[in-house]
Design an enzyme around this catalytic site. Structure first.
Site, mmCIF file in Angstrom:
data_model
loop_
_atom_site.group_PDB
_atom_site.id
_atom_site.type_symbol
_atom_site.label_atom_id
_atom_site.label_comp_id
_atom_site.label_asym_id
_atom_site.label_seq_id
_atom_site.Cartn_x
_atom_site.Cartn_y
_atom_site.Cartn_z
ATOM 1 N N ARG A 156 0.852 -1.192 0.000
ATOM 2 C CA ARG A 156 0.000 0.000 0.000
ATOM 3 C C ARG A 156 0.887 1.241 0.000
ATOM 4 O O ARG A 156 1.238 1.774 1.051
ATOM 5 C CB ARG A 156 -0.938 -0.016 1.201
ATOM 6 C CG ARG A 156 -1.942 -1.147 1.148
ATOM 7 C CD ARG A 156 -2.818 -1.199 2.394
ATOM 8 N NE ARG A 156 -3.597 0.034 2.563
ATOM 9 C CZ ARG A 156 -4.505 0.213 3.524
ATOM 10 N NH1 ARG A 156 -4.744 -0.758 4.399
ATOM 11 N NH2 ARG A 156 -5.171 1.342 3.611
ATOM 12 N N ASP A 159 2.326 5.003 -0.235
ATOM 13 C CA ASP A 159 1.852 6.264 0.327
ATOM 14 C C ASP A 159 1.606 7.294 -0.773
ATOM 15 O O ASP A 159 1.994 7.102 -1.933
ATOM 16 C CB ASP A 159 2.878 6.821 1.320
ATOM 17 C CG ASP A 159 3.012 5.955 2.563
ATOM 18 O OD1 ASP A 159 2.044 5.264 2.897
ATOM 19 O OD2 ASP A 159 4.096 6.001 3.185
ATOM 20 N N ARG A 203 11.578 5.483 3.073
ATOM 21 C CA ARG A 203 11.908 6.909 2.989
ATOM 22 C C ARG A 203 12.670 7.387 4.219
ATOM 23 O O ARG A 203 13.495 8.295 4.139
ATOM 24 C CB ARG A 203 10.637 7.721 2.767
ATOM 25 C CG ARG A 203 10.042 7.484 1.382
ATOM 26 C CD ARG A 203 8.967 8.492 1.038
ATOM 27 N NE ARG A 203 7.757 8.295 1.798
ATOM 28 C CZ ARG A 203 7.071 9.268 2.388
ATOM 29 N NH1 ARG A 203 7.516 10.517 2.351
ATOM 30 N NH2 ARG A 203 5.954 9.003 3.018
#
Length: 275
Positions: free
Chosen positions: A55, A57, A206
């Site tokens: 999923r 972002d 990230r």
């Protein structure tokens, strides 16, 4: 009960104008536009049970995303020769379904996966990313040293508790196994991080990139990211790198006979709390 067939969908999308994968009221998402397209083909009342491998972002891209749907056999019989072409006409141009493959019902796009591989692109030129790559490449204001980036990456490979780099979810583990993390500089001068693991926590990739960039530009020592692995809570000193540089490029799966076994093992692992 309606007889269904499970279909694997291989997907690509430019995440710049999507609020991520998952459906959100009033927001444009990848799952939302896909389900809207299917609704026009098979009716809004048809429940597809769409499940995705990762999923992503808001702002994150994909060239190798995978999901599955359970389509009523009657619709598959009617649509199978033209379904790929019809979806190309109905899905907006910043998302593409590239392949549709019937799979056994033991296949689970999320839990049968054995790894996810991401790439993160960074330009450290004084003028920034090329205009045609502005959506998938981060501009970095300081020169990056490839040796320092790879030294920082080496300390993060292996199975660790990545709590310092994750947004924790209640009753879920933050232990992950990274089996590849390295940087290269492509011929066009772009620095590209490749990271592959069994799975990732929310914002983990990230966060890792943000920590390594602080090493690559000389603000932190190469050992610093690995030292954060001793923490059991999200670190407030790690800056999360912007979404636009990140792309999901590959999801791996075992042989067909192992789909169910892998899914069972993954479900058990993901629901195990951290001690």
């Amino acid at each position: 009960m309606t007889e269904t067939i499970r279909l694997r969908l291989d997907l690509s999308y430019d995440g710049a104008d999507f609020y991520g994968w998952a459906i959100q009221p009033g927001r444009r998402t990848v799952a939302g536009v896909l389900l809207e397209a299917f609704a026009r083909l098979v009716g809004a009342e048809t429940r597809l049970g769409m499940t995705v491998a990762g999923r992503t972002d808001a702002g994150v891209h994909a060239t190798g995303q995978v999901c599955h749907v359970d389509l009523p056999v009657e619709h598959w019989t009617e649509l199978s020769p033209t379904l790929l072409r019809r979806l190309a006409a109905l899905v907006p141009p910043d998302a593409r379904v590239r392949a549709i493959t019937p799979v056994p019902d033991t296949f689970d796009a999320r839990f049968s996966a054995t790894f996810r591989r991401y790439e993160y692109r960074v330009s450290d030129t004084q003028w920034g990313p090329e205009p045609l790559r502005r959506h998938d490449t981060l501009g970095w204001p300081r020169p990056l040293d490839l040796d320092r980036l790879n030294a920082a990456a080496a300390g993060l490979v292996g199975e660790h508790d990545f709590a310092a780099f994750c947004k924790r979810k209640e009753h879920a583990t933050t232990i992950r196994a990274i089996n590849r993390l390295d940087w290269r500089r492509d011929p066009d001068g772009i620095c590209v991080a490749t990271v592959r693991a069994d799975a990732f926590c929310q914002a983990m990739v990230r966060s890792l990139v943000g920590a390594m960039l602080a090493v690559g530009d000389g603000r932190r020592g190469p050992e610093w990211p690995a030292k954060l692995l001793t923490q059991r809570e999200r670190s407030n000193v790690v800056v999360v790198a912007p979404a636009r540089g990140l792309t999901l490029v590959e999801v791996g799966y075992p042989d067909v006979a192992e789909y169910r076994t892998q899914a069972v093992a993954t479900r058990r692992l993901r629901s195990s709390p951290v001690a």
